[in-house]
Scaffold this motif. Structure first.
Motif, PDB file in Angstrom:
ATOM      1  N   GLY A  99     -10.356  -1.263  -2.455  1.00 52.88           N
ATOM      2  CA  GLY A  99     -10.951  -0.277  -1.553  1.00 52.88           C
ATOM      3  C   GLY A  99     -11.083  -0.802  -0.422  1.00 52.88           C
ATOM      4  N   ALA A 100     -10.214  -1.926  -0.102  1.00 52.73           N
ATOM      5  CA  ALA A 100     -10.275  -2.592   1.307  1.00 52.73           C
ATOM      6  C   ALA A 100      -9.133  -2.238   2.036  1.00 52.73           C
ATOM      7  CB  ALA A 100     -10.477  -3.845   1.448  1.00 52.73           C
ATOM      8  N   GLY A 101      -8.935  -1.889   3.444  1.00 53.68           N
ATOM      9  CA  GLY A 101      -7.919  -1.629   3.871  1.00 53.68           C
ATOM     10  C   GLY A 101      -7.581  -2.365   5.198  1.00 53.68           C
ATOM     11  N   PHE A 102      -6.287  -2.614   5.646  1.00 53.55           N
ATOM     12  CA  PHE A 102      -6.029  -3.617   6.640  1.00 53.55           C
ATOM     13  C   PHE A 102      -5.209  -2.909   7.498  1.00 53.55           C
ATOM     14  CE2 PHE A 102      -7.088  -6.045   2.867  1.00 53.55           C
ATOM     15  CZ  PHE A 102      -8.045  -7.008   3.349  1.00 53.55           C
ATOM     16  N   ASP A 103      -5.422  -3.201   9.098  1.00 55.57           N
ATOM     17  CA  ASP A 103      -4.317  -3.006   9.893  1.00 55.57           C
ATOM     18  C   ASP A 103      -3.550  -3.964  10.254  1.00 55.57           C
ATOM     19  OD1 ASP A 103      -4.743  -0.047  10.695  1.00 55.57           O
ATOM     20  OD2 ASP A 103      -6.724  -0.790  11.585  1.00 55.57           O
ATOM     21  N   LEU A 104      -2.255  -3.862  10.025  1.00 47.46           N
ATOM     22  CA  LEU A 104      -1.247  -5.057  10.024  1.00 47.46           C
ATOM     23  C   LEU A 104      -0.409  -4.816  11.389  1.00 47.46           C
ATOM     24  CD1 LEU A 104       0.243  -5.645   6.652  1.00 47.46           C
ATOM     25  CD2 LEU A 104      -1.883  -6.817   7.760  1.00 47.46           C
ATOM     26  N   SER A 105      -0.177  -5.620  12.264  1.00 51.69           N
ATOM     27  CA  SER A 105       0.687  -5.689  13.505  1.00 51.69           C
ATOM     28  C   SER A 105       1.902  -6.365  13.292  1.00 51.69           C
ATOM     29  CB  SER A 105       0.077  -5.819  14.763  1.00 51.69           C
ATOM     30  OG  SER A 105      -0.971  -5.069  14.969  1.00 51.69           O
ATOM     31  N   PHE A 106       3.210  -5.919  13.496  1.00 54.86           N
ATOM     32  CA  PHE A 106       4.360  -6.714  12.889  1.00 54.86           C
ATOM     33  C   PHE A 106       4.905  -7.088  14.356  1.00 54.86           C
ATOM     34  CE2 PHE A 106       3.283  -4.587   9.141  1.00 54.86           C
ATOM     35  CZ  PHE A 106       3.809  -5.489   8.099  1.00 54.86           C
ATOM     36  N   ASP A 107       5.690  -8.221  14.425  1.00 58.12           N
ATOM     37  CA  ASP A 107       6.538  -8.731  15.614  1.00 58.12           C
ATOM     38  C   ASP A 107       7.920  -7.916  15.347  1.00 58.12           C
ATOM     39  OD1 ASP A 107       7.882 -10.357  13.844  1.00 58.12           O
ATOM     40  OD2 ASP A 107       7.275 -12.261  14.766  1.00 58.12           O
ATOM     41  N   GLY A 108       8.731  -8.236  16.213  1.00 58.38           N
ATOM     42  CA  GLY A 108      10.122  -7.757  16.195  1.00 58.38           C
ATOM     43  C   GLY A 108      11.145  -8.179  14.875  1.00 58.38           C
ATOM     44  N   GLU A 109      10.702  -9.081  14.392  1.00 58.21           N
ATOM     45  CA  GLU A 109      11.117  -9.736  13.208  1.00 58.21           C
ATOM     46  C   GLU A 109      10.461  -9.169  11.961  1.00 58.21           C
ATOM     47  OE1 GLU A 109      13.631 -12.734  13.337  1.00 58.21           O
ATOM     48  OE2 GLU A 109      13.924 -12.198  15.404  1.00 58.21           O
ATOM     49  N   GLY A 110       9.762  -8.499  12.022  1.00 59.33           N
ATOM     50  CA  GLY A 110       9.038  -7.991  10.714  1.00 59.33           C
ATOM     51  C   GLY A 110       7.901  -8.827  10.233  1.00 59.33           C
ATOM     52  N   ARG A 111       7.422  -9.963  11.002  1.00 57.80           N
ATOM     53  CA  ARG A 111       6.416 -10.729  10.524  1.00 57.80           C
ATOM     54  C   ARG A 111       5.082 -10.281  11.066  1.00 57.80           C
ATOM     55  NH1 ARG A 111       9.034 -16.110  12.886  1.00 57.80           N
ATOM     56  NH2 ARG A 111       9.029 -14.376  14.561  1.00 57.80           N
ATOM     57  N   VAL A 112       4.000 -10.345  10.304  1.00 54.94           N
ATOM     58  CA  VAL A 112       2.654 -10.017  10.594  1.00 54.94           C
ATOM     59  C   VAL A 112       2.084 -10.969  11.557  1.00 54.94           C
ATOM     60  CG1 VAL A 112       0.275  -9.334   9.841  1.00 54.94           C
ATOM     61  CG2 VAL A 112       2.399  -9.001   8.290  1.00 54.94           C
ATOM     62  N   THR A 113       1.517 -10.323  12.636  1.00 50.00           N
ATOM     63  CA  THR A 113       1.142 -11.111  13.742  1.00 50.00           C
ATOM     64  C   THR A 113      -0.386 -10.746  13.770  1.00 50.00           C
ATOM     65  OG1 THR A 113       1.360  -9.512  15.243  1.00 50.00           O
ATOM     66  CG2 THR A 113       3.070 -11.139  15.039  1.00 50.00           C
ATOM     67  N   LYS A 114      -0.752 -10.026  13.330  1.00 48.30           N
ATOM     68  CA  LYS A 114      -2.378  -9.566  13.428  1.00 48.30           C
ATOM     69  C   LYS A 114      -2.799  -8.981  11.911  1.00 48.30           C
ATOM     70  CE  LYS A 114      -6.071  -7.292  16.135  1.00 48.30           C
ATOM     71  NZ  LYS A 114      -6.287  -6.119  16.979  1.00 48.30           N
ATOM     72  N   VAL A 115      -3.763  -9.195  11.466  1.00 46.43           N
ATOM     73  CA  VAL A 115      -4.199  -8.757  10.180  1.00 46.43           C
ATOM     74  C   VAL A 115      -5.867  -8.378  10.664  1.00 46.43           C
ATOM     75  CG1 VAL A 115      -5.234  -8.942   8.004  1.00 46.43           C
ATOM     76  CG2 VAL A 115      -3.068 -10.038   8.708  1.00 46.43           C
ATOM     77  N   GLN A 116      -6.283  -7.037  10.520  1.00 43.27           N
ATOM     78  CA  GLN A 116      -7.666  -6.726  10.870  1.00 43.27           C
ATOM     79  C   GLN A 116      -8.175  -5.746   9.770  1.00 43.27           C
ATOM     80  OE1 GLN A 116      -8.778  -5.512  14.760  1.00 43.27           O
ATOM     81  NE2 GLN A 116     -10.449  -4.662  14.196  1.00 43.27           N
ATOM     82  N   SER A 117      -9.138  -6.271   8.975  1.00 40.41           N
ATOM     83  CA  SER A 117      -9.769  -5.326   8.014  1.00 40.41           C
ATOM     84  C   SER A 117     -10.699  -4.154   8.582  1.00 40.41           C
ATOM     85  CB  SER A 117     -10.646  -6.233   7.038  1.00 40.41           C
ATOM     86  OG  SER A 117     -11.795  -6.651   7.503  1.00 40.41           O
ATOM     87  N   LEU A 118     -10.679  -3.104   7.876  1.00 40.82           N
ATOM     88  CA  LEU A 118     -11.447  -2.145   8.103  1.00 40.82           C
ATOM     89  C   LEU A 118     -12.609  -2.093   7.778  1.00 40.82           C
ATOM     90  CD1 LEU A 118     -10.905   0.767   9.415  1.00 40.82           C
ATOM     91  CD2 LEU A 118     -10.283   1.665   6.942  1.00 40.82           C
ATOM     92  N   TYR A 119     -13.722  -1.655   8.518  1.00 35.23           N
ATOM     93  CA  TYR A 119     -15.149  -1.898   8.146  1.00 35.23           C
ATOM     94  C   TYR A 119     -15.407  -0.802   7.152  1.00 35.23           C
ATOM     95  CZ  TYR A 119     -20.116  -1.216   8.628  1.00 35.23           C
ATOM     96  OH  TYR A 119     -21.327  -1.266   8.506  1.00 35.23           O
ATOM     97  N   LYS A 120     -16.246  -1.291   6.161  1.00 32.89           N
ATOM     98  CA  LYS A 120     -16.739  -0.447   5.160  1.00 32.89           C
ATOM     99  C   LYS A 120     -18.126  -0.775   4.651  1.00 32.89           C
ATOM    100  CE  LYS A 120     -14.511   1.839   2.022  1.00 32.89           C
ATOM    101  NZ  LYS A 120     -14.022   2.021   0.907  1.00 32.89           N
ATOM    102  N   PRO A 121     -19.159  -0.495   4.945  1.00 32.37           N
ATOM    103  CA  PRO A 121     -20.499  -0.628   4.484  1.00 32.37           C
ATOM    104  C   PRO A 121     -20.781  -0.736   3.230  1.00 32.37           C
ATOM    105  CG  PRO A 121     -20.671   1.564   5.827  1.00 32.37           C
ATOM    106  CD  PRO A 121     -19.241   1.119   5.664  1.00 32.37           C
TER     107      PRO A 121
END
Length: 179
Positions: free
Chosen positions: A157-179
């Motif tokens: 049930g956990a979700g994550f926002d991923l940001s990718f660089d120009g090569e398709g590698r993940v540069t940022k992972v941020q979990s979505l808040y769920k109480p």
């Protein structure tokens, strides 16, 4: 006193939800590659690797909202098995609703210096002086440990926002808040 505490908590959750929308750029706009989102389950089935040219990598330069089934280290790099998902604001309860995708999981690789920001429930609720919705930085190794220790239902049930660089590698992972 109980009612005022409930209103304060409600306002905090609303603020956190709208702040997350503003910070992640996932407020429903469709302009530019940063706001590109795939319908749940529409993530390409090809494995994203650190060496794939940007033209061959559908994630290059994008942001994706995903669920994950596992994380591990291989060859000194952190890898995640992910698939697209959707996130919707549940205004009735001031929380997020995560709609998991149905496509195959694909492997993505984090850059060595990728930022990992975690909220509740991924990081637990043991950070004194902070709200559960406040994303706190953590190491990639700690992220793997925390994700592995989660109960399967919580992890699913956990979700994550991923940001990718120009090569398709993940540069940022941020979990979505769920109480």
């Amino acid at each position: 006193m109980h009612a005022s505490r409930h209103r304060a908590t409600s306002r905090l959750l609303t603020f956190a939800a709208f702040t997350a929308l503003a910070l992640t750029g996932c407020g429903g706009t469709t302009e530019g590659p940063a706001a590109t989102s795939s319908p749940a389950g529409a993530m390409p089935t090809a494995t994203a690797t650190a060496t794939a040219p940007a033209a061959e990598n559908p994630f290059a330069g994008t942001k994706q909202f995903v669920t994950t089934d596992r994380a591990w280290t291989e060859g000194g790099l952190t890898k995640l098995s992910v698939r697209s998902a959707e996130k919707k604001v549940n205004t009735q309860f001031d929380t997020w609703e995560i709609v998991p995708g149905t496509g195959e999981f694909v492997t993505v690789t984090l850059t060595k210096d990728a930022r990992v920001l975690l909220t509740v429930p991924i990081r637990g609720d043991d950070a004194p002086g902070t709200s559960g919705g406040e994303p706190l930085p953590t190491s990639q190794a700690e992220f793997i440990t925390l994700l592995t220790q989660l109960e399967p239902r919580t992890r699913e049930g956990a979700g994550f926002d991923l940001s990718f660089d120009g090569e398709g590698r993940v540069t940022k992972v941020q979990s979505l808040y769920k109480p």
